[in-house]
Motif scaffolding. Structure first.
Motif, mmCIF file in Angstrom:
data_model
loop_
_atom_site.group_PDB
_atom_site.id
_atom_site.type_symbol
_atom_site.label_atom_id
_atom_site.label_comp_id
_atom_site.label_asym_id
_atom_site.label_seq_id
_atom_site.Cartn_x
_atom_site.Cartn_y
_atom_site.Cartn_z
ATOM 1 N N HIS A 41 57.153 -25.116 47.726
ATOM 2 C CA HIS A 41 56.335 -26.230 47.231
ATOM 3 C C HIS A 41 56.144 -27.289 48.324
ATOM 4 C CE1 HIS A 41 54.776 -29.411 44.738
ATOM 5 N NE2 HIS A 41 55.828 -30.158 44.988
ATOM 6 N N GLU A 42 57.220 -27.665 48.998
ATOM 7 C CA GLU A 42 57.138 -28.705 50.035
ATOM 8 C C GLU A 42 56.338 -28.243 51.242
ATOM 9 O OE1 GLU A 42 61.245 -29.668 50.679
ATOM 10 O OE2 GLU A 42 61.353 -30.906 48.856
ATOM 11 N N LYS A 43 56.469 -26.985 51.636
ATOM 12 C CA LYS A 43 55.770 -26.479 52.823
ATOM 13 C C LYS A 43 54.283 -26.240 52.580
ATOM 14 C CE LYS A 43 58.981 -26.361 55.881
ATOM 15 N NZ LYS A 43 58.950 -27.258 57.011
ATOM 16 N N THR A 44 53.920 -25.810 51.368
ATOM 17 C CA THR A 44 52.518 -25.475 51.100
ATOM 18 C C THR A 44 51.759 -26.606 50.417
ATOM 19 O OG1 THR A 44 52.966 -24.537 48.914
ATOM 20 C CG2 THR A 44 53.123 -23.040 50.816
ATOM 21 N N GLY A 45 52.475 -27.475 49.719
ATOM 22 C CA GLY A 45 51.830 -28.525 48.946
ATOM 23 C C GLY A 45 51.193 -28.016 47.661
ATOM 24 N N LEU A 46 51.360 -26.725 47.384
ATOM 25 C CA LEU A 46 50.785 -26.136 46.169
ATOM 26 C C LEU A 46 51.758 -26.257 45.002
ATOM 27 C CD1 LEU A 46 49.162 -22.900 47.621
ATOM 28 C CD2 LEU A 46 47.990 -24.957 46.790
ATOM 29 N N PRO A 47 51.214 -26.296 43.792
ATOM 30 C CA PRO A 47 52.084 -26.338 42.615
ATOM 31 C C PRO A 47 52.951 -25.084 42.527
ATOM 32 C CG PRO A 47 49.804 -26.796 42.015
ATOM 33 C CD PRO A 47 49.799 -26.329 43.437
ATOM 34 N N VAL A 48 54.133 -25.244 41.991
ATOM 35 C CA VAL A 48 55.066 -24.149 41.780
ATOM 36 C C VAL A 48 55.377 -24.080 40.291
ATOM 37 C CG1 VAL A 48 57.432 -23.377 42.212
ATOM 38 C CG2 VAL A 48 56.080 -24.292 44.078
ATOM 39 N N THR A 49 55.281 -22.874 39.731
ATOM 40 C CA THR A 49 55.656 -22.653 38.342
ATOM 41 C C THR A 49 56.643 -21.495 38.283
ATOM 42 O OG1 THR A 49 53.797 -21.146 37.963
ATOM 43 C CG2 THR A 49 53.443 -23.480 37.440
ATOM 44 N N ALA A 50 57.333 -21.373 37.163
ATOM 45 C CA ALA A 50 58.290 -20.280 36.989
ATOM 46 C C ALA A 50 58.113 -19.665 35.619
ATOM 47 C CB ALA A 50 59.718 -20.789 37.143
ATOM 48 N N THR A 51 58.211 -18.342 35.576
ATOM 49 C CA THR A 51 58.270 -17.598 34.325
ATOM 50 C C THR A 51 59.640 -16.953 34.270
ATOM 51 O OG1 THR A 51 55.890 -17.166 34.372
ATOM 52 C CG2 THR A 51 57.231 -15.742 32.959
ATOM 53 N N ILE A 52 60.407 -17.304 33.260
ATOM 54 C CA ILE A 52 61.786 -16.824 33.131
ATOM 55 C C ILE A 52 61.838 -15.825 31.978
ATOM 56 C CG2 ILE A 52 64.178 -17.496 32.738
ATOM 57 C CD1 ILE A 52 63.350 -20.327 33.756
ATOM 58 N N TYR A 53 62.378 -14.659 32.252
ATOM 59 C CA TYR A 53 62.450 -13.597 31.253
ATOM 60 C C TYR A 53 63.690 -12.775 31.515
ATOM 61 C CZ TYR A 53 60.767 -10.584 34.988
ATOM 62 O OH TYR A 53 60.650 -9.899 36.161
ATOM 63 N N GLY A 54 63.818 -11.679 30.826
ATOM 64 C CA GLY A 54 64.893 -10.740 31.102
ATOM 65 C C GLY A 54 65.833 -10.612 29.923
ATOM 66 N N GLY A 55 65.760 -9.519 29.250
ATOM 67 C CA GLY A 55 66.546 -9.403 28.037
ATOM 68 C C GLY A 55 66.129 -10.552 27.141
ATOM 69 N N GLU A 56 67.040 -11.398 26.827
ATOM 70 C CA GLU A 56 66.749 -12.634 26.083
ATOM 71 C C GLU A 56 67.329 -13.789 26.878
ATOM 72 O OE1 GLU A 56 65.828 -15.742 24.166
ATOM 73 O OE2 GLU A 56 64.961 -13.825 23.584
ATOM 74 N N PRO A 57 66.473 -14.604 27.520
ATOM 75 C CA PRO A 57 66.974 -15.690 28.366
ATOM 76 C C PRO A 57 67.942 -16.642 27.668
ATOM 77 C CG PRO A 57 64.638 -15.390 28.742
ATOM 78 C CD PRO A 57 65.007 -14.517 27.572
ATOM 79 N N PHE A 58 67.774 -16.857 26.367
ATOM 80 C CA PHE A 58 68.651 -17.795 25.677
ATOM 81 C C PHE A 58 70.061 -17.251 25.477
ATOM 82 C CE2 PHE A 58 64.579 -19.760 24.689
ATOM 83 C CZ PHE A 58 64.880 -21.086 24.944
ATOM 84 N N VAL A 59 70.279 -15.948 25.753
ATOM 85 C CA VAL A 59 71.635 -15.399 25.739
ATOM 86 C C VAL A 59 72.439 -16.028 26.883
ATOM 87 C CG1 VAL A 59 72.983 -13.277 26.068
ATOM 88 C CG2 VAL A 59 70.965 -13.262 24.593
ATOM 89 N N HIS A 60 71.743 -16.446 27.921
ATOM 90 C CA HIS A 60 72.348 -17.079 29.095
ATOM 91 C C HIS A 60 72.077 -18.581 29.060
ATOM 92 C CE1 HIS A 60 72.378 -12.940 30.517
ATOM 93 N NE2 HIS A 60 71.078 -12.900 30.291
ATOM 94 N N THR A 61 72.361 -19.219 27.956
ATOM 95 C CA THR A 61 71.933 -20.601 27.718
ATOM 96 C C THR A 61 72.326 -21.554 28.834
ATOM 97 O OG1 THR A 61 72.169 -20.164 25.367
ATOM 98 C CG2 THR A 61 71.887 -22.446 26.018
#
Length: 163
Positions: free
Chosen positions: A62-82
């Motif tokens: 983000h700092e080097k490119t100045g572009l927005p950064v987003t994240a998609t979090i998945y995998g099994g059930e993410p809330f199992v790893h609260t």
């Protein structure tokens, strides 16, 4: 649907970096189609992952490119790893333009405090994507999950979350 569609469109159509983060394969369902069932495969527990390094890399991009950064979090059930999930999202909230969590929605209301905390830190830029097939839910997943997931979606909508 208009507001949610605009948010998702803005999150994924403008030039940006979207990082996909798989927290592992642990889940609170036993779907008939799951490759994890009976495979003998053991995934690394997300609680042992140090996601701060990954968050640091995302911040660097983000700092080097100045572009927005987003994240998609998945995998099994993410809330199992609260705990791991919340710490990671709180770290991302310092610089990320948005976070999407892909959940099966089975137990979402029990994580109300954590969802509220992540939403507040992200200043409304949290999207919860709930996997739900109303025609095949009980047949392909666990019996009785149709009502539970439907009720979770209704609960999230009643709280004003983007689902």
């Amino acid at each position: 649907m208009g507001e949610m569609w605009r948010a998702m469109t803005a999150m994924y159509t403008q030039p940006s970096y979207n990082f996909e983060v798989n927290l592992g394969h642990r889940c609170n369902m036993r779907c008939k189609f799951c490759f994890e069932q009976g495979s003998g495969y053991t995934s690394l527990a997300a609680s042992k992952l140090d996601l701060s390094y990954f968050a640091g890399y995302m911040r660097h991009v983000h700092e080097k490119t100045g572009l927005p950064v987003t994240a998609t979090i998945y995998g099994g059930e993410p809330f199992v790893h609260t705990d791991t999930l919340v710490l990671f999202v709180l770290e991302l909230a310092e610089f990320a333009d948005g976070v999407s969590i892909v959940s099966n929605g089975l137990s979402t209301p029990q994580y109300e405090a954590e969802i509220d905390q992540m939403q507040a830190a992200l200043r409304g830029r949290l999207v919860l994507s709930v996997s739900y097939n109303f025609t095949l839910q009980d047949e392909t997943r666990q019996a009785g999950t149709y009502e539970r997931v439907r009720d979770s979606i209704r609960w999230l909508c009643s709280k004003g979350y983007r689902v």
